[in-house]
Design a protein around this motif. Structure first.
Motif, PDB file in Angstrom:
ATOM      1  N   LYS A  99       0.850  -1.191   0.000  1.00  0.00           N
ATOM      2  CA  LYS A  99       0.000   0.000   0.000  1.00  0.00           C
ATOM      3  C   LYS A  99       0.892   1.250   0.000  1.00  0.00           C
ATOM      4  O   LYS A  99       1.957   1.251   0.601  1.00  0.00           O
ATOM      5  CB  LYS A  99      -0.902  -0.003   1.238  1.00  0.00           C
TER       6      LYS A  99
ATOM      7  N   ILE B 158       2.208  13.273  11.386  1.00  0.00           N
ATOM      8  CA  ILE B 158       1.458  12.267  12.154  1.00  0.00           C
ATOM      9  C   ILE B 158       0.899  11.205  11.209  1.00  0.00           C
ATOM     10  O   ILE B 158       1.004  10.006  11.467  1.00  0.00           O
ATOM     11  CB  ILE B 158       0.327  12.948  12.965  1.00  0.00           C
TER      12      ILE B 158
ATOM     13  N   SER C 138       3.889   8.973   9.719  1.00  0.00           N
ATOM     14  CA  SER C 138       4.448   7.972  10.637  1.00  0.00           C
ATOM     15  C   SER C 138       3.424   6.882  10.935  1.00  0.00           C
ATOM     16  O   SER C 138       3.771   5.698  11.026  1.00  0.00           O
ATOM     17  CB  SER C 138       4.946   8.636  11.923  1.00  0.00           C
ATOM     18  N   THR C 139       2.159   7.261  11.045  1.00  0.00           N
ATOM     19  CA  THR C 139       1.119   6.260  11.318  1.00  0.00           C
ATOM     20  C   THR C 139       0.945   5.327  10.121  1.00  0.00           C
ATOM     21  O   THR C 139       0.834   4.109  10.289  1.00  0.00           O
ATOM     22  CB  THR C 139      -0.219   6.944  11.667  1.00  0.00           C
TER      23      THR C 139
ATOM     24  N   ALA D 182       3.178   4.556   7.967  1.00  0.00           N
ATOM     25  CA  ALA D 182       4.357   3.676   7.943  1.00  0.00           C
ATOM     26  C   ALA D 182       4.159   2.527   8.933  1.00  0.00           C
ATOM     27  O   ALA D 182       4.541   1.386   8.654  1.00  0.00           O
ATOM     28  CB  ALA D 182       5.618   4.469   8.278  1.00  0.00           C
ATOM     29  N   ALA D 183       3.526   2.817  10.084  1.00  0.00           N
ATOM     30  CA  ALA D 183       3.251   1.764  11.065  1.00  0.00           C
ATOM     31  C   ALA D 183       2.249   0.741  10.519  1.00  0.00           C
ATOM     32  O   ALA D 183       2.264  -0.416  10.897  1.00  0.00           O
ATOM     33  CB  ALA D 183       2.715   2.375  12.367  1.00  0.00           C
ATOM     34  N   PHE D 184       1.401   1.178   9.608  1.00  0.00           N
ATOM     35  CA  PHE D 184       0.435   0.281   8.962  1.00  0.00           C
ATOM     36  C   PHE D 184       1.078  -0.508   7.815  1.00  0.00           C
ATOM     37  O   PHE D 184       0.423  -1.310   7.186  1.00  0.00           O
ATOM     38  CB  PHE D 184      -0.736   1.085   8.373  1.00  0.00           C
TER      39      PHE D 184
ATOM     40  N   GLU E  16      11.040  15.193  16.740  1.00  0.00           N
ATOM     41  CA  GLU E  16      10.823  13.778  17.091  1.00  0.00           C
ATOM     42  C   GLU E  16      10.035  13.057  16.008  1.00  0.00           C
ATOM     43  O   GLU E  16      10.355  11.918  15.652  1.00  0.00           O
ATOM     44  CB  GLU E  16      10.026  13.676  18.402  1.00  0.00           C
ATOM     45  N   LEU E  17       9.003  13.728  15.486  1.00  0.00           N
ATOM     46  CA  LEU E  17       8.173  13.087  14.462  1.00  0.00           C
ATOM     47  C   LEU E  17       8.957  12.862  13.178  1.00  0.00           C
ATOM     48  O   LEU E  17       8.776  11.849  12.501  1.00  0.00           O
ATOM     49  CB  LEU E  17       6.925  13.936  14.188  1.00  0.00           C
TER      50      LEU E  17
ATOM     51  N   THR F  18      11.427   9.957  13.890  1.00  0.00           N
ATOM     52  CA  THR F  18      10.672   8.704  13.964  1.00  0.00           C
ATOM     53  C   THR F  18      10.240   8.259  12.569  1.00  0.00           C
ATOM     54  O   THR F  18      10.386   7.089  12.204  1.00  0.00           O
ATOM     55  CB  THR F  18       9.420   8.881  14.859  1.00  0.00           C
TER      56      THR F  18
ATOM     57  N   MET G  31      11.250   4.908  10.355  1.00  0.00           N
ATOM     58  CA  MET G  31      10.251   3.951   9.886  1.00  0.00           C
ATOM     59  C   MET G  31      10.216   3.834   8.372  1.00  0.00           C
ATOM     60  O   MET G  31       9.371   3.140   7.820  1.00  0.00           O
ATOM     61  CB  MET G  31       8.884   4.348  10.404  1.00  0.00           C
TER      62      MET G  31
ATOM     63  N   PRO H 227       0.881  10.294  17.491  1.00  0.00           N
ATOM     64  CA  PRO H 227       0.744   8.914  16.997  1.00  0.00           C
ATOM     65  C   PRO H 227       1.689   7.925  17.676  1.00  0.00           C
ATOM     66  O   PRO H 227       1.808   6.789  17.218  1.00  0.00           O
ATOM     67  CB  PRO H 227       1.148   9.068  15.524  1.00  0.00           C
TER      68      PRO H 227
ATOM     69  N   LYS I 282       4.410  -0.614  16.682  1.00  0.00           N
ATOM     70  CA  LYS I 282       4.858  -1.200  15.408  1.00  0.00           C
ATOM     71  C   LYS I 282       6.363  -1.515  15.459  1.00  0.00           C
ATOM     72  O   LYS I 282       6.797  -2.601  15.078  1.00  0.00           O
ATOM     73  CB  LYS I 282       4.536  -0.222  14.269  1.00  0.00           C
TER      74      LYS I 282
ATOM     75  N   THR J 104      -3.345  -4.021   9.720  1.00  0.00           N
ATOM     76  CA  THR J 104      -1.947  -4.392   9.500  1.00  0.00           C
ATOM     77  C   THR J 104      -1.802  -5.908   9.435  1.00  0.00           C
ATOM     78  O   THR J 104      -2.337  -6.626  10.285  1.00  0.00           O
ATOM     79  CB  THR J 104      -1.081  -3.837  10.659  1.00  0.00           C
TER      80      THR J 104
END
Lengths: 190, 81
Positions: free
Chosen positions: A40, A59, A62-63, A65-67, A135-136, A139, A143, B19, B26, B58
């Protein structure tokens, strides 16, 4: 009177074997069409550089990327300041033209008021343990988010490629962004 | 506390807000082996919905349980692949 099945004789209808072969054929075609890259993708265009508007792209990037999304954020115009190592630590917020802030426009326009508004916001960010912009960015880079800095606006703003965080891609333009958007499942302009 | 699974590791994200709970979960899951169960301890009320949404969207993770305590939200995530 005819005894034929309405709509033609049974002999004209495709046999089970023919139908099965046709299904196989279609399944192969479908597999081919949907084959390949099923990662995706998300493409964000970040055009704003105020403290409040720097948050949403970071936000979401990064989110996503976590998905497991492959994310590119194309920064242009004031959005470049988010990637600028020095300027990203001093992003400002203004009450002028923002009726949701508790300062009337006539007062907000006075010299030094943007600094006051920014300090108020920074204190809220600190009190709420909200992540900082730096930080964001760090991070997101960890990722695998790809941050791109638009070359035309780097030149326009008089920035240097060295001004940006390590890992930021420079030397890209609208065509690169368009290509990313065309391939992405989610496209956002912030 | 459910007895249906053993916790492999605990991730403390107390104090962190959106987030970060999802992002750090993750990263922590990436470092674990298949079958491992991560306990995530958060204070962000939004983490209840966010970690649920992240886990269902996920591949390779399964949300086993969520517990809401006094200002503490615990999430149990298994790495399935």
């Amino acid at each position: 009177m005819s005894t034929d099945t309405p709509g033609g004789s049974a002999d004209d209808a495709p046999s089970r074997a023919e139908l099965a072969a046709r299904v196989d054929e279609l399944e192969d075609a479908l597999a081919e069409a949907t084959d390949g890259d099923d990662t995706k993708k998300m493409s964000i265009i970040a055009t704003k550089g105020t403290l409040d508007m720097a948050y949403p792209p970071l936000i979401l990037a990064s989110t996503a990327a976590a998905f497991g999304y492959e994310v590119t954020v194309f920064h242009t115009f004031w959005g470049l300041d988010i990637l600028h190592e020095e300027r990203s630590k001093n992003l400002k917020l203004s009450s002028v033209g923002n009726p949701n802030m508790p300062v009337p426009n006539a007062v907000a326009a006075l010299p030094g008021m943007d600094r006051v508004t920014t300090m108020m916001m920074e204190r809220k960010i600190d009190d709420n343990d909200t992540a900082t912009i730096e930080e964001l960015i760090e991070t997101s880079l960890d990722m695998g988010v790809e941050f791109q800095a638009c070359q035309m606006t780097i030149d326009l703003m008089g920035y240097d490629e060295d001004n940006f965080y390590d890992g930021v891609t420079t030397g890209v333009g609208a065509a690169t962004a368009l290509q990313d958007m065309a391939e992405a499942d989610i496209q956002l302009l912030v | 506390m459910s007895a249906e699974f053993d916790i492999t590791e605990t991730l403390d994200v107390t104090g962190a807000s959106c987030p970060m709970p999802v992002v750090k979960t993750k990263s922590a899951i990436d470092d674990l082996a298949e079958g491992a169960v991560l306990e995530v301890v958060a204070t962000d009320p939004g983490s209840m919905s966010d970690i649920d949404g992240w886990a269902s969207g996920t591949d390779g993770v399964e949300l086993l349980d969520q517990e809401e305590g006094d200002d503490v939200y615990k999430h149990y995530v298994r790495k399935t692949e």
